[in-house]
Every structure is written in structure tokens, then in C-alpha cells.
Design a protein around this motif. Structure first.
Motif, PDB file in Angstrom:
ATOM      1  N   CYS A 273       0.848  -1.195   0.000  1.00  0.00           N
ATOM      2  CA  CYS A 273       0.000   0.000   0.000  1.00  0.00           C
ATOM      3  C   CYS A 273       0.884   1.246   0.000  1.00  0.00           C
ATOM      4  O   CYS A 273       1.769   1.386   0.853  1.00  0.00           O
ATOM      5  CB  CYS A 273      -0.913   0.005   1.224  1.00  0.00           C
ATOM      6  SG  CYS A 273      -2.020   1.432   1.302  1.00  0.00           S
ATOM      7  N   ARG A 274       0.643   2.126  -0.974  1.00  0.00           N
ATOM      8  CA  ARG A 274       1.468   3.329  -1.085  1.00  0.00           C
ATOM      9  C   ARG A 274       0.686   4.610  -0.811  1.00  0.00           C
ATOM     10  O   ARG A 274       1.251   5.689  -0.813  1.00  0.00           O
ATOM     11  CB  ARG A 274       2.102   3.393  -2.467  1.00  0.00           C
ATOM     12  CG  ARG A 274       3.091   2.275  -2.721  1.00  0.00           C
ATOM     13  CD  ARG A 274       3.823   2.428  -4.038  1.00  0.00           C
ATOM     14  NE  ARG A 274       2.955   2.211  -5.174  1.00  0.00           N
ATOM     15  CZ  ARG A 274       2.666   3.105  -6.101  1.00  0.00           C
ATOM     16  NH1 ARG A 274       3.176   4.317  -6.031  1.00  0.00           N
ATOM     17  NH2 ARG A 274       1.891   2.808  -7.118  1.00  0.00           N
ATOM     18  N   ASP A 275      -0.623   4.494  -0.611  1.00  0.00           N
ATOM     19  CA  ASP A 275      -1.457   5.676  -0.412  1.00  0.00           C
ATOM     20  C   ASP A 275      -2.003   5.695   1.009  1.00  0.00           C
ATOM     21  O   ASP A 275      -2.692   4.759   1.443  1.00  0.00           O
ATOM     22  CB  ASP A 275      -2.615   5.687  -1.408  1.00  0.00           C
ATOM     23  CG  ASP A 275      -2.135   5.884  -2.832  1.00  0.00           C
ATOM     24  OD1 ASP A 275      -1.653   6.988  -3.132  1.00  0.00           O
ATOM     25  OD2 ASP A 275      -2.242   4.937  -3.639  1.00  0.00           O
ATOM     26  N   PHE A 276      -1.709   6.786   1.715  1.00  0.00           N
ATOM     27  CA  PHE A 276      -2.164   6.948   3.085  1.00  0.00           C
ATOM     28  C   PHE A 276      -2.765   8.347   3.256  1.00  0.00           C
ATOM     29  O   PHE A 276      -2.474   9.257   2.471  1.00  0.00           O
ATOM     30  CB  PHE A 276      -1.013   6.760   4.077  1.00  0.00           C
ATOM     31  CG  PHE A 276      -0.435   5.370   4.082  1.00  0.00           C
ATOM     32  CD1 PHE A 276      -0.921   4.407   4.936  1.00  0.00           C
ATOM     33  CD2 PHE A 276       0.595   5.031   3.206  1.00  0.00           C
ATOM     34  CE1 PHE A 276      -0.397   3.115   4.937  1.00  0.00           C
ATOM     35  CE2 PHE A 276       1.133   3.748   3.200  1.00  0.00           C
ATOM     36  CZ  PHE A 276       0.629   2.792   4.064  1.00  0.00           C
TER      37      PHE A 276
ATOM     38  N   LEU B 128      -4.643   7.651  10.993  1.00  0.00           N
ATOM     39  CA  LEU B 128      -4.058   7.282   9.709  1.00  0.00           C
ATOM     40  C   LEU B 128      -5.007   6.327   8.998  1.00  0.00           C
ATOM     41  O   LEU B 128      -5.444   5.332   9.578  1.00  0.00           O
ATOM     42  CB  LEU B 128      -2.694   6.615   9.916  1.00  0.00           C
ATOM     43  CG  LEU B 128      -1.886   6.345   8.645  1.00  0.00           C
ATOM     44  CD1 LEU B 128      -1.460   7.662   7.989  1.00  0.00           C
ATOM     45  CD2 LEU B 128      -0.665   5.489   8.952  1.00  0.00           C
ATOM     46  N   ASN B 129      -5.319   6.649   7.734  1.00  0.00           N
ATOM     47  CA  ASN B 129      -6.188   5.810   6.907  1.00  0.00           C
ATOM     48  C   ASN B 129      -5.453   5.414   5.634  1.00  0.00           C
ATOM     49  O   ASN B 129      -4.422   6.000   5.273  1.00  0.00           O
ATOM     50  CB  ASN B 129      -7.479   6.559   6.544  1.00  0.00           C
ATOM     51  CG  ASN B 129      -8.384   6.755   7.737  1.00  0.00           C
ATOM     52  OD1 ASN B 129      -9.206   5.921   8.056  1.00  0.00           O
ATOM     53  ND2 ASN B 129      -8.229   7.885   8.416  1.00  0.00           N
ATOM     54  N   CYS B 130      -6.029   4.431   4.921  1.00  0.00           N
ATOM     55  CA  CYS B 130      -5.415   4.002   3.671  1.00  0.00           C
ATOM     56  C   CYS B 130      -6.504   3.586   2.687  1.00  0.00           C
ATOM     57  O   CYS B 130      -7.693   3.531   3.025  1.00  0.00           O
ATOM     58  CB  CYS B 130      -4.426   2.860   3.893  1.00  0.00           C
ATOM     59  SG  CYS B 130      -5.207   1.259   4.176  1.00  0.00           S
ATOM     60  N   ASP B 131      -6.068   3.272   1.485  1.00  0.00           N
ATOM     61  CA  ASP B 131      -6.938   2.745   0.445  1.00  0.00           C
ATOM     62  C   ASP B 131      -7.576   1.447   0.961  1.00  0.00           C
ATOM     63  O   ASP B 131      -6.883   0.567   1.457  1.00  0.00           O
ATOM     64  CB  ASP B 131      -6.092   2.464  -0.801  1.00  0.00           C
ATOM     65  CG  ASP B 131      -6.922   2.096  -2.004  1.00  0.00           C
ATOM     66  OD1 ASP B 131      -7.849   1.286  -1.855  1.00  0.00           O
ATOM     67  OD2 ASP B 131      -6.625   2.608  -3.100  1.00  0.00           O
ATOM     68  N   PRO B 132      -8.905   1.298   0.833  1.00  0.00           N
ATOM     69  CA  PRO B 132      -9.557   0.110   1.400  1.00  0.00           C
ATOM     70  C   PRO B 132      -9.191  -1.196   0.716  1.00  0.00           C
ATOM     71  O   PRO B 132      -9.553  -2.260   1.196  1.00  0.00           O
ATOM     72  CB  PRO B 132     -11.049   0.420   1.249  1.00  0.00           C
ATOM     73  CG  PRO B 132     -11.125   1.429   0.176  1.00  0.00           C
ATOM     74  CD  PRO B 132      -9.888   2.252   0.297  1.00  0.00           C
ATOM     75  N   ARG B 133      -8.456  -1.142  -0.398  1.00  0.00           N
ATOM     76  CA  ARG B 133      -8.004  -2.381  -1.023  1.00  0.00           C
ATOM     77  C   ARG B 133      -6.894  -3.050  -0.216  1.00  0.00           C
ATOM     78  O   ARG B 133      -6.560  -4.206  -0.469  1.00  0.00           O
ATOM     79  CB  ARG B 133      -7.497  -2.090  -2.440  1.00  0.00           C
ATOM     80  CG  ARG B 133      -8.575  -1.671  -3.412  1.00  0.00           C
ATOM     81  CD  ARG B 133      -7.984  -1.320  -4.762  1.00  0.00           C
ATOM     82  NE  ARG B 133      -7.118  -0.154  -4.697  1.00  0.00           N
ATOM     83  CZ  ARG B 133      -6.462   0.337  -5.747  1.00  0.00           C
ATOM     84  NH1 ARG B 133      -6.565  -0.262  -6.917  1.00  0.00           N
ATOM     85  NH2 ARG B 133      -5.715   1.416  -5.622  1.00  0.00           N
ATOM     86  N   HIS B 134      -6.303  -2.322   0.730  1.00  0.00           N
ATOM     87  CA  HIS B 134      -5.148  -2.828   1.461  1.00  0.00           C
ATOM     88  C   HIS B 134      -5.392  -2.757   2.971  1.00  0.00           C
ATOM     89  O   HIS B 134      -6.264  -2.016   3.439  1.00  0.00           O
ATOM     90  CB  HIS B 134      -3.897  -2.014   1.108  1.00  0.00           C
ATOM     91  CG  HIS B 134      -3.606  -1.973  -0.357  1.00  0.00           C
ATOM     92  ND1 HIS B 134      -3.052  -3.011  -1.044  1.00  0.00           N
ATOM     93  CD2 HIS B 134      -3.818  -0.988  -1.274  1.00  0.00           C
ATOM     94  CE1 HIS B 134      -2.928  -2.693  -2.313  1.00  0.00           C
ATOM     95  NE2 HIS B 134      -3.379  -1.465  -2.485  1.00  0.00           N
ATOM     96  N   ALA B 135      -4.640  -3.517   3.696  1.00  0.00           N
ATOM     97  CA  ALA B 135      -4.658  -3.474   5.164  1.00  0.00           C
ATOM     98  C   ALA B 135      -3.225  -3.581   5.673  1.00  0.00           C
ATOM     99  O   ALA B 135      -2.812  -4.606   6.223  1.00  0.00           O
ATOM    100  CB  ALA B 135      -5.522  -4.604   5.728  1.00  0.00           C
ATOM    101  N   PRO B 136      -2.429  -2.546   5.481  1.00  0.00           N
ATOM    102  CA  PRO B 136      -1.014  -2.611   5.853  1.00  0.00           C
ATOM    103  C   PRO B 136      -0.824  -2.687   7.364  1.00  0.00           C
ATOM    104  O   PRO B 136      -1.624  -2.171   8.141  1.00  0.00           O
ATOM    105  CB  PRO B 136      -0.440  -1.310   5.280  1.00  0.00           C
ATOM    106  CG  PRO B 136      -1.613  -0.382   5.254  1.00  0.00           C
ATOM    107  CD  PRO B 136      -2.800  -1.226   4.933  1.00  0.00           C
ATOM    108  N   ALA B 137       0.266  -3.322   7.754  1.00  0.00           N
ATOM    109  CA  ALA B 137       0.577  -3.458   9.177  1.00  0.00           C
ATOM    110  C   ALA B 137       1.127  -2.151   9.733  1.00  0.00           C
ATOM    111  O   ALA B 137       1.884  -1.443   9.062  1.00  0.00           O
ATOM    112  CB  ALA B 137       1.593  -4.574   9.377  1.00  0.00           C
TER     113      ALA B 137
END
Length: 760
Positions: A561-564, A655-664
Motif C-alpha cells: 500500500c502506497r497511499d495513506f 491514519l487511513n489508507c486505500d480500502p483495497r489494502h490493510a497494511p501493518a
């Protein structure tokens, strides 16, 4: 027995255009004898030099001329039956069906001819009843003009008055010349529209006349060929095209320019049906080769029906006062390297607040297969105005034939510092995997992709020169329910409640790494830059004051995931991002820009070794919500805020991210014990036999344990009669005491002693 002739519902006339070689012309209607066929060449009746076949046949026949009619001549075939009665039925005679049918057929055929003749006469509408349409005697109507009075009856007017009037009450008579001048037509100036004749001079004369009179210009049906560039000056009221202009002139200039430059304001114009085609496909080399150039329009309505074959199909240009607040209806924009170019040429002109509806941007599968192509570009000349903003696109369709090829076929190319570019219902067929490419400081772009041949794998391509995270993709195709959500990666809703008193001088915070703007020594790895706690954090009733170059941030796994998106509750925070590779090595600016932010530029701070925002986020309405995009080279990142310009209170971080990902989010790990107030450790222990009332001790190393922390101990085996006590006697060490409070000796078996340290 021969079949009887049938009179079908077929018009008794047919017309052809001679080609200089054809001599046989068919007719689809029946005739009874060859003398009933009338032949006209260019309207003149021909009495001989031809033969007729098919007389008596229901399907008609052919007329064969001895000499082929000239090319372009008109050949008319018409049935003309003599209206006479040449036979009688005998009294008390036999009434034969064939004879009766022949007579009835002639009557029907004659009626067909009468109907055909009447169709081209002046007639009253069938819905009207009454009225006076009888011509006066010849002497009374001599040297007069026919007209109609106030109730629509026929009247005679003096021929020399040259006045006409609308057939409605209150209409004022005026001259025929004035009536014809209400709207100018290109054909008034000699344009033919036949696709072969050079119509350029006639079209330009018509455009000049429209500008001189301030009237609308009509370019009617047909194909108007021009070998010269055409210009409709801004003084014209507008342009309506029913046909098309085919440009066969020199390359390197616009085929059709509409509007003036300089300080002109081409306001409240209406241009409809614009259609300009290049006679041969352009080479896509010269950006001065433009199909339609629209200059400095304001509050105008413009419909572009078709543009094909140019380097730039359409350019909307601000090179004087600017191009703004107008609506463009877009049709077929095909085989252009750039379909629509939204452009400025001077520093004092702008291109802003435009609405676009539709648009089919396509490139043929065999057209310049080795060259990049773009649907819509936002651009500016060097030194020109670059803050294009509020362009709204509804339902554009892109078929760019680039998918699977080593070229770019991207719907939107943004080369300026544009804002609020909204595209709704985008369709992508055969495009690259990017809905847009940003090369500058664009931001607040929203691309809603309704359908894409790539499914939901659609992104924004940020070039190396991009200085903003310019927008967001809402990929509805195959992902609408999921993409409508957002995923929270980590949250610290109260910095004050998350405070960890690491020791008497150092403070940490749950889930967060403590950062310093000046790390001592020669740090190179992630562990060298992030700390569980630091001094100089001043607690307040609601949060913490960031002072002395301090910072706080979340550590995230950025490999997939590169978008936060970081949201902050603080007075004047400053965004900071640290970047590390897959081996936790620090990444510097030697690899180029590694971080883009949505509301500001990111600059490299060589002392702190992080990327930081160019300014404090003091605008709570705009820059407080920060989106961050990381380079593919970044495997781990620290995303947070720091004190750069002045001390400020920090109260909450999310902090949020693109819902396609669930980064640690990395905290509390064995090799990264930050962001936790609870420390645990264990080790094997086999205490010797303990006499009654005596005790045995063991030291358990616990990194981070400090005197004053809460501490507990436990043993993995049953310990009836023994009590386990824990205390911190020295930093990073927990001393565990096993006290035998029973009345007999106690021999514990080998087990595991576990300790738990809790920070205040």
C-alpha cells in the motif's frame, strides 16, 4: 396466358445523375406502351435517340440512350399517359375481365401522374378550410407580386415596394434583403459544399461578413473543402454548422479559429455542430496543428460535433482575458494525439470553471501505433497562467488503443497546477493502466471510473516532476461497494491518554514512534531513528506540546500500500515522512522525490533526514487533511508530524489508507518495542530447594524497564506454598523473588518465569 399488368404504389418518375459512360437507365413503374415514356436531359424533353424496353411489364424496364449523358447531367424518366377514352363497352356485350382491368389500370396510372404533379404545386394545408386563392385576371395581376393578407388570403402587392411581412398580427413589413440578412449562409458567398470545390475563400468571406454585421453564420449541409486556415472573428454572434469543413491546407496552424485574442472577451456566444476534419491523417509532430481553436470565450455554449486527424483536436485558449464559465458539448473526437487541450498562453489569462458533457475520444487501431496519445490535456505555455481550476467532465469516453503496447494512452494529462478537476462516469477502453498523468503541482482531482477494461486496477501516474499528490481514483467498475469505504490503519484519539511515562525525563505514546530532528551519531537504519520515548515532550490537559525539534509518527509497512491519509488535531502541525527500504535502510533524496502530499510540496530536510511539508498546516479547512503517496522504492515509512517552526499542541492523530489494502502498523514488536506501555519477558528457571521462610531470586532482562514501573511475575508450574514477587532494582532488569512461606522446605521443578512491566 400472360400475367396481367399490375399498377403498384410506385411514383411514375425516377431520376439519375449521368457519369459520361452510362447509357442504360431502369424505371421501376409500369407503362402500357413505349410512347408513354418521357425522357428529359437537364430538364429538356428528348424526342429521339433512345429506345424503351419493358412496356406492359409490372416491374418496369429500361431506357437505352444512343449517346451517354454527360457527367453531372440530370436524367429524368417519367410516365405520361394521354388522358383520352378510345374504347367503349358494347351494350349487352360480353364484359371481359381483362378489358375491364386494362381500363381501370389506365385510370389508376393517370391518377398517379396527377398526384405526382400536384405534389410540387403550391397548396393549402389539409387542416385549413376556406380561404381565397383565386388569381385576378391577367390585366389586374400584371407587374404585381403575389402575397398574403392578415388572414392568409392571396393579395397583390406593388412589385417596386420590395416589402414583405410575417403572416401574423402586428408584423412589420420590411425588405427582402433585410429578411435574407437575418442569418448569413456560407452559400450566400458562393460556398458549394460539394466536397471537391475550393470553398475556403467563400467561407472566409462569409465569416468576415458575420463579424462585420454581428450576426450568426450558417454553414449548411455538405462537405466544404478548404485549403486555407479559417477564422471566425469574435464580433460574430456565433456559428451553426450542419455540414463539415474538410481542411486540406498547410500543417502547423489551426484549421478553424473562433474568437479574438488580446483583451477581447468573446462572451455569450453560441456555436453548434462544429465539425472539422483533416483531409489526410496528420503526423502528430507539430502542436500548432489544431482542428478547432476556441479563444477567450466567456459564458458561451459550444457544441463540437466532430474533429478528426490533427495533432490537437480542440484547444480552448486563454491568451487575452481568459477562457471561463462556459459549457462544451463534445461529440466524436477521433485520431488526434491530444483530443482536447485546455491551454493558456499568457500570464494574465486563465482557463477555468468550464463544464464538459460527453466526448468520444478515440484513436484507430492502425493510427500512429508507436506514439503516445492523450484524451484531455491541461497545459500552459512557458510563463503562462498555470492555476487552471474547476473543470467538470461528465461521462467522457476514451478508446485510445494503447493497452498492451509500449506507449501511453492516458485519458487525462495534467501539466499545470490545476485544482478541482472532477471527471464523472469515465469509460476507459484499451487505455493504459492510468486514468491520469500528473507532471506538476495538481491537486484535488477526482476521477470516477465507471468502466475500465482493466477492472479496478486504475491509478494516477505521478511523473518525477510532480510535486503534489494530485488526486484520487474512484474505481466503480467491479469495486463500487468496496471502494466507497475507507480503512483506518491506526488511531490515537487522545494523545494525553496515550501518554507513556517511560522514566522520570522521557515520555512515549501508544502506537507511536518518537522522532528527533537531530539524531546523534551516524544513524542509518530504522531502529536508529525511532525511539520508544524522548525528553522535551510537555504534557497538557488535552495533549502534548511538541517542542525542541520533536516529532511523533506511525510506522507502516508500505510494500503493498502506497497511499495513506493523515488527519491531525493540532494547532499548526507540520507533516513529516521518513522512508526506508526492505532492509530498513534509510532512503534519502538521492533517489529523487519519494513522497507526495496532497495539500503542499514535500521538501528534503538533510539534518532530520526526513521529508517535510513546505509549511505548517495552519489552514484547518484545506491543508489539515493530508494524503500521502509513497514511491515504490519505499518498504517502510514513518508518517507523522513534527515541530519545525514553532511549538504547538498535538491532541489526536489518525491514519487511513486505500480500502483495497490493510497494511501493518509496526509497534510493540520484539525487535521494535515502541508505542507500548506494557513490556513482557520470560526465561527458564530451576530454583534450588527453598527452606521454610527463605527465598530464591532470579534477574530477568526487560529492555525499557525503569524504577517506578508497575511489575508482576508468575511461574509456569504449580507453586503451592510459594509467592512470586517482582521489582525493578536496576534499569532494564526485573528481579523476581520466590518466597517460601510454608512451614517446610519447597523444591520447585524447572519451569519458566514470566514478568510483566506496565508504564504509568
Amino acid at each position: 396466358m400472360a400475367e396481367h399488368i399490375r399498377i403498384g404504389d410506385v411514383a411514375p418518375r425516377v431520376q439519375y445523375l449521368g457519369d459520361g459512360s452510362r447509357v442504360a437507365f431502369t424505371y421501376p413503374f409500369p407503362i402500357f406502351q413505349t410512347s408513354e415514356m418521357e425522357l428529359r436531359l437537364d430538364g429538356v424533353v428528348i424526342s429521339g435517340g433512345f429506345s424503351v424496353t419493358g412496356a406492359g411489364s409490372s416491374e418496369g424496364g429500361s431506357v437505352i440512350l444512343a449517346t451517354p449523358p454527360a457527367s453531372g447531367s440530370t436524367v429524368t424518366l417519367r410516365r405520361r399517359i394521354r388522358v383520352e377514352r378510345s374504347t367503349d363497352f358494347q351494350d349487352n356485350g360480353v364484359l371481359r375481365a381483362r378489358t375491364l382491368n386494362d381500363e381501370l389500370d389506365r385510370i389508376v396510372a393517370t391518377l398517379q401522374e396527377q398526384r405526382e404533379d400536384l405534389s410540387s404545386t403550391l397548396r393549402q394545408d389539409p387542416a385549413e378550410v376556406g380561404g381565397s386563392f383565386t388569381l385576378p385576371l391577367r390585366a389586374a395581376r400584371a407587374n404585381r407580386m403575389l402575397g398574403f393578407d392578415g388572414i392568409g388570403n392571396l393579395v397583390l402587392l406593388p412589385r417596386d415596394s420590395a416589402l414583405i411581412g410575417a403572416p401574423f398580427p402586428g408584423a412589420v413589413p420590411y425588405t427582402v434583403e433585410d429578411k435574407l440578412a437575418e442569418q448569413l449562409s456560407a452559400r450566400d458567398f458562393g460556398a458549394t459544399g460539394d466536397g471537391a470545390t475550393e470553398d475556403g475563400p467563400a467561407l472566409q468571406a462569409a465569416m468576415n461578413a458575420a463579424a462585420a454585421s454581428g450576426k450568426m453564420l450558417l454553414i449548411g449541409e455538405g462537405t466544404f473543402r478548404s485549403t486555407q486556415p479559417l477564422t471566425l472573428p469574435g464580433a460574430a454572434a456565433g456559428l451553426t454548422m450542419l455540414g463539415s469543413i474538410v481542411y486540406a491546407g498547410p500543417a502547423g496552424q489551426p484549421a478553424l479559429t473562433i474568437g479574438d485574442g488580446g483583451t477581447a472577451r468573446n462572451a455569450s456566444k453560441r456555436h453548434s455542430g462544429l465539425s472539422v476534419l483533416r483531409a489526410t491523417q496528420g503526423a502528430w509532430e507539430d502542436e500548432a496543428e489544431i482542428g478547432i481553436l476556441l479563444r477567450n470565450h466567456d459564458a458561451s455554449l459550444i457544441e463540437v460535433r466532430r474533429v478528426e486527424g490533427f495533432t490537437i483536436g480542440i484547444r480552448t485558449l486563454g491568451d487575452g482575458r481568459g477562457f471561463e464559465d462556459s459549457t462544451l458539448e463534445l461529440g466524436r473526437i477521433v485520431n488526434n494525439r491530444i483530443g482536447l487541450d485546455i491551454h493558456t498562453a499568457t500570464a494574465g489569462a486563465w482557463n477555468t470553471s468550464i463544464r464538459y458533457h460527453g466526448g468520444h475520444f478515440a484513436v484507430g487501431s492502425t493510427v500512429h501505433v508507436d506514439k503516445d496519445r492523450f484524451g484531455i490535456r491541461l497545459s500552459a505555455a512557458p510563463g503562462a497562467y498555470v492555476a487552471h481550476n474547476r473543470h467538470l467532465f461528465n461521462g467522457p469516453n476514451f478508446e485510445l488503443n494503447a493497452e498492451g503496447r509500449p506507449i501511453s494512452g492516458i485519458p487525462f494529462l495534467c501539466e499545470v497546477n490545476s485544482r478541482a478537476i472532477i471527471a464523472r462516469g469515465v469509460r476507459m477502453e484499451g487505455c493504459s493502466g492510468f486514468v491520469a498523468r500528473h507532471t506538476g503541482a495538481a491537486q484535488d482531482h477526482v476521477y470516477e471510473v465507471a468502466w475500465a477494461s482493466q477492472g479496478y486496477q486504475v491509478e494516477i501516474d505521478h511523473a518525477a516532476s510532480a510535486s503534489r499528490l494530485g488526486g484520487v481514483v474512484e474505481a466503480l467498475h467491479q469495486a463500487a461497494p468496496h471502494r466507497a469505504a475507507t480503512r483506518e490503519v491506526a488511531s490515537v484519539p487522545s494523545l494525553r491518554a496515550a501518554m507513556i511515562r517511560w522514566n522520570s525525563t522521557e515520555t512515549g505514546f501508544e502506537k507511536l514512534a518518537c522522532l528527533s530532528s537531530n539524531v546523534a551519531g551516524s544513524p542509518a537504519l530504522l531502529h536508529d531513528f525511532v525511539f520508544p520515548a524522548l525528553d522535551s515532550f510537555t504534557l497538557t490537559n488535552r495533549g502534548v506540546m511538541l517542542t525542541g525539534g520533536r516529532g511523533l509518527g506511525f510506522i507502516v509497512d508500505a510494500r503493498s500500500c502506497r497511499d495513506f491519509a493523515l488527519s491531525v488535531d493540532a494547532d499548526a502541525p507540520r507533516l513529516v515522512v521518513m522512508c526506508f527500504d526492505g532492509a530498513n535502510n534509510l532512503l534519502t533524496d538521492s533517489l529523487g522525490p519519494l513522497v507526495l502530499a496532497s495539500g503542499q510540496s514535500m521538501v528534503w530536510n538533510p539534518t532530520a533526514r526526513w521529508w517535510q511539508g513546505a509549511a505548517d498546516m495552519t489552514d484547518a479547512g484545506l491543508s489539515r487533511l493530508q494524503a500521502v503517496r509513497l514511491s515504490p522504492a519505499v518498504a517502510t515509512a514513518v508518517i507523522g508530524v513534527a515541530r519545525i517552526s514553532a511549538d504547538y499542541e498535538l491532541r489526536a492523530l489518525r491514519l487511513n489508507c486505500d480500502p483495497r489494502h490493510a497494511p501493518a502498523v509496526m509497534y510493540g514488536l520484539p525487535d521494535l518495542p515502541i508505542g507500548v506501555r506494557e513490556l513482557v519477558a520470560e526465561q527458564a528457571w530451576d530454583p534450588a530447594s527453598i527452606t521454610a521462610g527463605a527465598s530464591a531470586q532470579v534477574n530477568v532482562p526487560v529492555s525499557g524497564a525503569r524504577p517506578g514501573d508497575f511489575v508482576q511475575a508468575a511461574f509456569s508450574l504449580a507453586t503451592s506454598g510459594a509467592v512470586f514477587l517482582a521489582q525493578i532494582g536496576a534499569q532494564d532488569v526485573v528481579t523476581v523473588t520466590a518466597w517460601n512461606r510454608s512451614g517446610a522446605a519447597l523444591d520447585l521443578n524447572a519451569g519458566t518465569v514470566r514478568v510483566r512491566v506496565v508504564k504509568a
